[in-house]
Design a protein around this motif. Structure first.
Motif, PDB file in Angstrom:
ATOM      1  N   LEU A   1      -2.995  12.869  35.645  1.00 55.21           N
ATOM      2  CA  LEU A   1      -1.918  13.530  34.919  1.00 55.21           C
ATOM      3  C   LEU A   1      -0.592  12.820  35.157  1.00 55.21           C
ATOM      4  O   LEU A   1       0.237  12.697  34.246  1.00 55.21           O
ATOM      5  CB  LEU A   1      -1.823  14.994  35.362  1.00 55.21           C
TER       6      LEU A   1
ATOM      7  N   GLN B   1      -0.516  13.789  29.931  1.00 57.98           N
ATOM      8  CA  GLN B   1      -1.230  14.673  29.003  1.00 57.98           C
ATOM      9  C   GLN B   1      -2.566  15.075  29.621  1.00 57.98           C
ATOM     10  O   GLN B   1      -3.306  14.212  30.117  1.00 57.98           O
ATOM     11  CB  GLN B   1      -1.469  14.000  27.650  1.00 57.98           C
ATOM     12  N   ILE B   2      -2.873  16.356  29.540  1.00 63.76           N
ATOM     13  CA  ILE B   2      -4.114  16.844  30.138  1.00 63.76           C
ATOM     14  C   ILE B   2      -5.319  16.229  29.446  1.00 63.76           C
ATOM     15  O   ILE B   2      -6.300  15.844  30.086  1.00 63.76           O
ATOM     16  CB  ILE B   2      -4.174  18.385  30.088  1.00 63.76           C
TER      17      ILE B   2
ATOM     18  N   GLN C   1     -11.201  18.931  28.225  1.00 63.32           N
ATOM     19  CA  GLN C   1      -9.847  19.390  28.524  1.00 63.32           C
ATOM     20  C   GLN C   1      -9.847  20.759  29.200  1.00 63.32           C
ATOM     21  O   GLN C   1      -9.073  20.966  30.156  1.00 63.32           O
ATOM     22  CB  GLN C   1      -8.998  19.419  27.251  1.00 63.32           C
TER      23      GLN C   1
ATOM     24  N   SER D   1      -8.100  21.604  32.789  1.00 64.19           N
ATOM     25  CA  SER D   1      -7.143  22.703  32.990  1.00 64.19           C
ATOM     26  C   SER D   1      -7.576  23.594  34.145  1.00 64.19           C
ATOM     27  O   SER D   1      -6.747  24.063  34.934  1.00 64.19           O
ATOM     28  CB  SER D   1      -7.010  23.526  31.700  1.00 64.19           C
TER      29      SER D   1
ATOM     30  N   HIS E   1       2.586  21.590  37.627  1.00 65.40           N
ATOM     31  CA  HIS E   1       2.870  21.033  36.314  1.00 65.40           C
ATOM     32  C   HIS E   1       3.471  22.101  35.409  1.00 65.40           C
ATOM     33  O   HIS E   1       3.345  23.297  35.648  1.00 65.40           O
ATOM     34  CB  HIS E   1       1.599  20.453  35.688  1.00 65.40           C
ATOM     35  N   ALA E   2       4.149  21.624  34.395  1.00 61.46           N
ATOM     36  CA  ALA E   2       4.741  22.517  33.395  1.00 61.46           C
ATOM     37  C   ALA E   2       4.635  21.836  32.045  1.00 61.46           C
ATOM     38  O   ALA E   2       4.813  20.618  31.917  1.00 61.46           O
ATOM     39  CB  ALA E   2       6.207  22.800  33.732  1.00 61.46           C
ATOM     40  N   ARG E   3       4.342  22.614  31.027  1.00 65.59           N
ATOM     41  CA  ARG E   3       4.208  22.055  29.686  1.00 65.59           C
ATOM     42  C   ARG E   3       5.575  21.740  29.102  1.00 65.59           C
ATOM     43  O   ARG E   3       6.538  22.482  29.295  1.00 65.59           O
ATOM     44  CB  ARG E   3       3.448  23.023  28.775  1.00 65.59           C
ATOM     45  N   THR E   4       5.646  20.625  28.378  1.00 63.73           N
ATOM     46  CA  THR E   4       6.870  20.218  27.689  1.00 63.73           C
ATOM     47  C   THR E   4       6.537  19.975  26.230  1.00 63.73           C
ATOM     48  O   THR E   4       5.374  20.077  25.805  1.00 63.73           O
ATOM     49  CB  THR E   4       7.446  18.929  28.291  1.00 63.73           C
TER      50      THR E   4
ATOM     51  N   GLY F   1       4.023  17.026  26.093  1.00 69.57           N
ATOM     52  CA  GLY F   1       2.816  17.023  26.909  1.00 69.57           C
ATOM     53  C   GLY F   1       3.006  17.855  28.150  1.00 69.57           C
ATOM     54  O   GLY F   1       3.327  19.044  28.072  1.00 69.57           O
ATOM     55  N   VAL F   2       2.825  17.228  29.317  1.00 73.76           N
ATOM     56  CA  VAL F   2       2.903  17.931  30.587  1.00 73.76           C
ATOM     57  C   VAL F   2       3.771  17.118  31.544  1.00 73.76           C
ATOM     58  O   VAL F   2       3.653  15.903  31.619  1.00 73.76           O
ATOM     59  CB  VAL F   2       1.493  18.136  31.196  1.00 73.76           C
TER      60      VAL F   2
END
Length: 309
Positions: free
Chosen positions: A21, A26-27, A38, A42, A57-60, A63-64
């Motif tokens: 990651l 990206q996951i 995927q 997760s 992690h945090a989503r943006t 992506g991540v």
């Protein structure tokens, strides 16, 4: 804390997904690298967060992104995975006896002055060892070293190097010569003075390159302006081609210039003028805390022998 993580169930799969990651952001891409789905990736990330007790992690929108805790864990995960890979290589080399494969990097000057003679010697003394050499800038070599793509580098510490990531043992500074085509009129100018050089284009790497910065600083110290230069390139082959086909001047590591001008039939020559340009010292760079395989140690010993001449 490590034992605590292990008791809580931390596994290599967790380290691999965190490291993946960090590289991909990206996951889905990290999952593809591991050969899993995927949703499975997760789940692994969720397990890592449960085991560590931190959000990693945090989503943006793109992506991540890893949190600071995630970045710290990713650095450690990458190091653990590289050590495991190196351990496999080392055991394989020990089983083969004197064989093995070495991946090393070098900036251009030491590649000519130190790596090339070592490779010639290795052909006779280490016939079962294969060697892969990357010649690039120190920043690129630093990235490859951290990614585990090379075992060690003969270079300078990358400008953006974080404290503690590398170990370096200084080797030598790098004097610079001015190379031109053999028939260049400055080769026979008597007397040749520094101001004469400003009438010709200079071919140098881009603004961030240490060679360019060093050359410009020395010229200014001598009271000279920045030289004209319509082409900037980090390509050594393109530099040679430009020298051969134009009246350009290229400041190059003296070891490189001497290699390409020693033959009387060479199309290149070194200007008989020393401007006192010297690039800061280079050294042996390794990942902090990493140990080399037996084959890499043997090749390194040849490189560290005093240069020829």
């Amino acid at each position: 804390m490590t034992e605590d993580f292990l008791r809580r169930g931390l596994k290599l799969a967790h380290l691999r997904i965190v490291a993946g990651l960090a590289e991909t952001g990206q996951i889905g891409l990290a999952a593809d690298r591991l050969g899993i789905t995927q949703p499975a990736a997760s789940r692994l990330l969720a397990e890592v967060e449960r085991i560590s007790g931190h959000a990693i992690h945090a989503r943006t929108g793109r992506g991540v992104a890893l949190t600071p805790e995630g970045q710290a864990l990713a650095r450690r995960a990458a190091r653990v995975l590289m050590e495991i890979a190196d351990a496999g290589r080392e055991l394989s080399e020990l089983a083969k006896g004197a064989g093995g494969h070495v991946r090393l990097g070098s900036v251009t000057g030491p590649a000519m002055d130190r790596v090339l003679p070592a490779l010639r010697a290795a052909r006779l003394s280490l016939p079962q060892v294969t060697v892969e050499v990357v010649v690039a800038t120190s920043d690129i070599l630093g990235d490859q070293l951290l990614a585990g793509r090379i075992d060690f580098a003969i270079a300078r510490l990358p400008d953006r190097a974080a404290a503690g990531l590398f170990e370096i043992a200084m080797l030598a500074s790098e004097p610079v010569s001015l190379m031109v085509r053999r028939g260049h009129r400055l080769m026979t100018a008597m007397p040749l003075v520094p101001a004469d050089l400003m009438a010709f284009d200079w071919v140098m790497p881009g603004p961030d390159a240490i060679l360019r910065r060093t050359v410009l600083a020395r010229l200014r110290a001598l009271g000279l302006p920045d030289p004209p230069g319509r082409v900037s390139t980090s390509s050594f082959l393109l530099t040679l081609a430009l020298l051969q086909q134009t009246n350009a001047i290229a400041p190059l590591a003296r070891a490189v210039a001497e290699r390409f001008t020693a033959d009387p039939g060479s199309p290149y020559g070194v200007l008989p003028l020393d401007l006192g340009i010297e690039v800061e010292p280079f050294g042996l760079i390794r990942r902090a805390g990493a140990s080399l395989t037996p084959a890499a140690e043997r090749i390194l010993a040849l490189i560290l022998q005093p240069p020829e001449g």
